[in-house]
Write a protein that holds these residues in place. Sequence first.
Motif, PDB file in Angstrom:
ATOM      1  N   ILE A  79       0.823  -1.201   0.000  1.00  0.00           N
ATOM      2  CA  ILE A  79       0.000   0.000   0.000  1.00  0.00           C
ATOM      3  C   ILE A  79       0.865   1.262   0.000  1.00  0.00           C
ATOM      4  O   ILE A  79       0.434   2.325  -0.434  1.00  0.00           O
ATOM      5  N   LEU A  80       2.100   1.148   0.447  1.00  0.00           N
ATOM      6  CA  LEU A  80       2.977   2.316   0.518  1.00  0.00           C
ATOM      7  C   LEU A  80       3.212   2.956  -0.848  1.00  0.00           C
ATOM      8  O   LEU A  80       3.525   4.140  -0.942  1.00  0.00           O
ATOM      9  N   SER A  81       3.066   2.174  -1.915  1.00  0.00           N
ATOM     10  CA  SER A  81       3.303   2.704  -3.264  1.00  0.00           C
ATOM     11  C   SER A  81       2.118   3.510  -3.783  1.00  0.00           C
ATOM     12  O   SER A  81       2.175   4.066  -4.874  1.00  0.00           O
ATOM     13  N   LEU A  82       1.037   3.573  -3.011  1.00  0.00           N
ATOM     14  CA  LEU A  82      -0.187   4.224  -3.473  1.00  0.00           C
ATOM     15  C   LEU A  82      -0.446   5.514  -2.698  1.00  0.00           C
ATOM     16  O   LEU A  82      -1.569   5.811  -2.314  1.00  0.00           O
ATOM     17  N   LYS A  83       0.583   6.296  -2.501  1.00  0.00           N
ATOM     18  CA  LYS A  83       0.461   7.522  -1.720  1.00  0.00           C
ATOM     19  C   LYS A  83       0.189   8.731  -2.621  1.00  0.00           C
ATOM     20  O   LYS A  83       0.108   8.616  -3.831  1.00  0.00           O
ATOM     21  N   ILE A  84       0.054   9.878  -1.979  1.00  0.00           N
ATOM     22  CA  ILE A  84      -0.142  11.176  -2.647  1.00  0.00           C
ATOM     23  C   ILE A  84      -1.382  11.128  -3.526  1.00  0.00           C
ATOM     24  O   ILE A  84      -1.357  11.402  -4.723  1.00  0.00           O
ATOM     25  N   LEU A  85      -2.504  10.777  -2.911  1.00  0.00           N
ATOM     26  CA  LEU A  85      -3.755  10.593  -3.641  1.00  0.00           C
ATOM     27  C   LEU A  85      -4.719  11.747  -3.395  1.00  0.00           C
ATOM     28  O   LEU A  85      -4.800  12.297  -2.303  1.00  0.00           O
ATOM     29  N   ASP A  86      -5.464  12.075  -4.445  1.00  0.00           N
ATOM     30  CA  ASP A  86      -6.508  13.091  -4.337  1.00  0.00           C
ATOM     31  C   ASP A  86      -7.877  12.470  -4.089  1.00  0.00           C
ATOM     32  O   ASP A  86      -8.729  13.084  -3.448  1.00  0.00           O
ATOM     33  N   MET A  87      -8.083  11.264  -4.613  1.00  0.00           N
ATOM     34  CA  MET A  87      -9.352  10.576  -4.431  1.00  0.00           C
ATOM     35  C   MET A  87      -9.119   9.080  -4.318  1.00  0.00           C
ATOM     36  O   MET A  87      -8.227   8.546  -4.971  1.00  0.00           O
ATOM     37  N   VAL A  88      -9.946   8.443  -3.504  1.00  0.00           N
ATOM     38  CA  VAL A  88      -9.982   6.980  -3.429  1.00  0.00           C
ATOM     39  C   VAL A  88     -11.432   6.547  -3.626  1.00  0.00           C
ATOM     40  O   VAL A  88     -12.331   7.092  -2.985  1.00  0.00           O
ATOM     41  N   LEU A  89     -11.639   5.594  -4.515  1.00  0.00           N
ATOM     42  CA  LEU A  89     -12.951   4.976  -4.669  1.00  0.00           C
ATOM     43  C   LEU A  89     -12.829   3.526  -4.231  1.00  0.00           C
ATOM     44  O   LEU A  89     -11.993   2.783  -4.749  1.00  0.00           O
ATOM     45  N   CYS A  90     -13.653   3.136  -3.277  1.00  0.00           N
ATOM     46  CA  CYS A  90     -13.673   1.759  -2.794  1.00  0.00           C
ATOM     47  C   CYS A  90     -15.136   1.374  -2.601  1.00  0.00           C
ATOM     48  O   CYS A  90     -15.672   1.411  -1.493  1.00  0.00           O
ATOM     49  N   CYS A  91     -15.773   1.041  -3.704  1.00  0.00           N
ATOM     50  CA  CYS A  91     -17.227   0.840  -3.711  1.00  0.00           C
ATOM     51  C   CYS A  91     -17.585  -0.638  -3.643  1.00  0.00           C
ATOM     52  O   CYS A  91     -17.136  -1.439  -4.468  1.00  0.00           O
ATOM     53  N   ASN A  92     -18.391  -0.979  -2.640  1.00  0.00           N
ATOM     54  CA  ASN A  92     -18.896  -2.342  -2.470  1.00  0.00           C
ATOM     55  C   ASN A  92     -17.779  -3.367  -2.269  1.00  0.00           C
ATOM     56  O   ASN A  92     -17.861  -4.494  -2.748  1.00  0.00           O
ATOM     57  N   VAL A  93     -16.745  -2.944  -1.583  1.00  0.00           N
ATOM     58  CA  VAL A  93     -15.624  -3.822  -1.240  1.00  0.00           C
ATOM     59  C   VAL A  93     -15.611  -4.117   0.256  1.00  0.00           C
ATOM     60  O   VAL A  93     -15.429  -5.258   0.675  1.00  0.00           O
ATOM     61  N   LEU A  94     -15.839  -3.096   1.069  1.00  0.00           N
ATOM     62  CA  LEU A  94     -15.760  -3.260   2.518  1.00  0.00           C
ATOM     63  C   LEU A  94     -16.835  -4.193   3.061  1.00  0.00           C
ATOM     64  O   LEU A  94     -16.716  -4.676   4.188  1.00  0.00           O
ATOM     65  N   ILE A  95     -17.871  -4.460   2.282  1.00  0.00           N
ATOM     66  CA  ILE A  95     -18.920  -5.365   2.748  1.00  0.00           C
ATOM     67  C   ILE A  95     -18.391  -6.774   2.988  1.00  0.00           C
ATOM     68  O   ILE A  95     -19.027  -7.574   3.682  1.00  0.00           O
ATOM     69  N   TYR A  96     -17.223  -7.102   2.440  1.00  0.00           N
ATOM     70  CA  TYR A  96     -16.645  -8.436   2.618  1.00  0.00           C
ATOM     71  C   TYR A  96     -15.680  -8.504   3.799  1.00  0.00           C
ATOM     72  O   TYR A  96     -15.110  -9.553   4.056  1.00  0.00           O
ATOM     73  N   PHE A  97     -15.490  -7.376   4.506  1.00  0.00           N
ATOM     74  CA  PHE A  97     -14.532  -7.312   5.605  1.00  0.00           C
ATOM     75  C   PHE A  97     -15.249  -7.232   6.945  1.00  0.00           C
ATOM     76  O   PHE A  97     -16.351  -6.679   7.036  1.00  0.00           O
ATOM     77  N   ASP A  98     -14.607  -7.761   7.981  1.00  0.00           N
ATOM     78  CA  ASP A  98     -15.144  -7.555   9.313  1.00  0.00           C
ATOM     79  C   ASP A  98     -14.665  -6.200   9.822  1.00  0.00           C
ATOM     80  O   ASP A  98     -13.894  -5.505   9.160  1.00  0.00           O
ATOM     81  N   ILE A  99     -15.110  -5.803  11.005  1.00  0.00           N
ATOM     82  CA  ILE A  99     -14.859  -4.461  11.504  1.00  0.00           C
ATOM     83  C   ILE A  99     -13.365  -4.176  11.682  1.00  0.00           C
ATOM     84  O   ILE A  99     -12.883  -3.084  11.371  1.00  0.00           O
TER      85      ILE A  99
END
Length: 303
Positions: free
Chosen positions: A222-242
Amino acid sequence: MITTASLALTRTSEKSQGPPNPHLIRIRDLVYQVTGIFQADNKLQLLQDRCSKRMKVLGVGTLQDYYECLTAKSTRQAELTSLLNEITIGETCFFRNQPQLDGMRNIVLPRIMEAKLPLRHLRIWSAGCSTGEEPYTLSMMLLEETAGRLKGWTFEILATDLNERSLAHAKHGAYGAYSTRHLTPYFREKYFLACGELWQVNPDVKANVSFNRVNLLEDVRILSLKILDMVLCCNVLIYFDITSKRRVIQHFHDNLLPHGYLFLGHSESLYGISNDFRLVHLPSTTAYVRSEKRPVLPSVRHD
């Protein structure tokens, strides 16, 4: 009268009501440990079906043997990747959430541009991009802006997913009627090439998007994905626990610039997960903006 058929049905029912196979639970726990994706007890049949597909390919007869394939040093990485390809099958299409795109284009984008000046480069992450429709939609939307407010700007879209088959599809960039059902004739004619019964994304759209396999729980990756203006993470977190959700959201927060925005699926929220973002209400949709933690000052009474 008890028939053979009814007896078989009774046995099947009794079997389904029994405790789950302990090796299936171990596989479930392994998947969770590596990816943060948690298969609830009522989803174990789906997991078993996915395992059965892989077991058939490998010629493995039992879940115990398959678990050994998933953990053996010589086969662990390759087989775990193959199983995850079966588990993480997403469904999406172009211009899937039009209110979100409108809010992004008309409200969020101008705010980010104002914050970025004098720099004229946008960096966006499509996390959980599936077969590529979302990042290509973003590319088309931003290309439309390059003749107007984005004139003189450049942009890049980082698209990641856990599923290798989905990423291969995305890189190829050819889509059928289901994926393209929301395309207007304007976008279809301007940004796609007819290829038999499929529609091929044209090179101008592809040029702004890079695809990579990324596990959202891999801290180093994840360290290579820095300096971001926007993140879209749609309908992904529903598969994760808290616990996993909090870890992923922390990654997003750390990698976004102070003015950065996070977009989730329309049924998702950060309530009870993170206080590091401020909810923003847009027409017919919502977003989250990265908030800086500030000390709470005591209120001053004015008499």
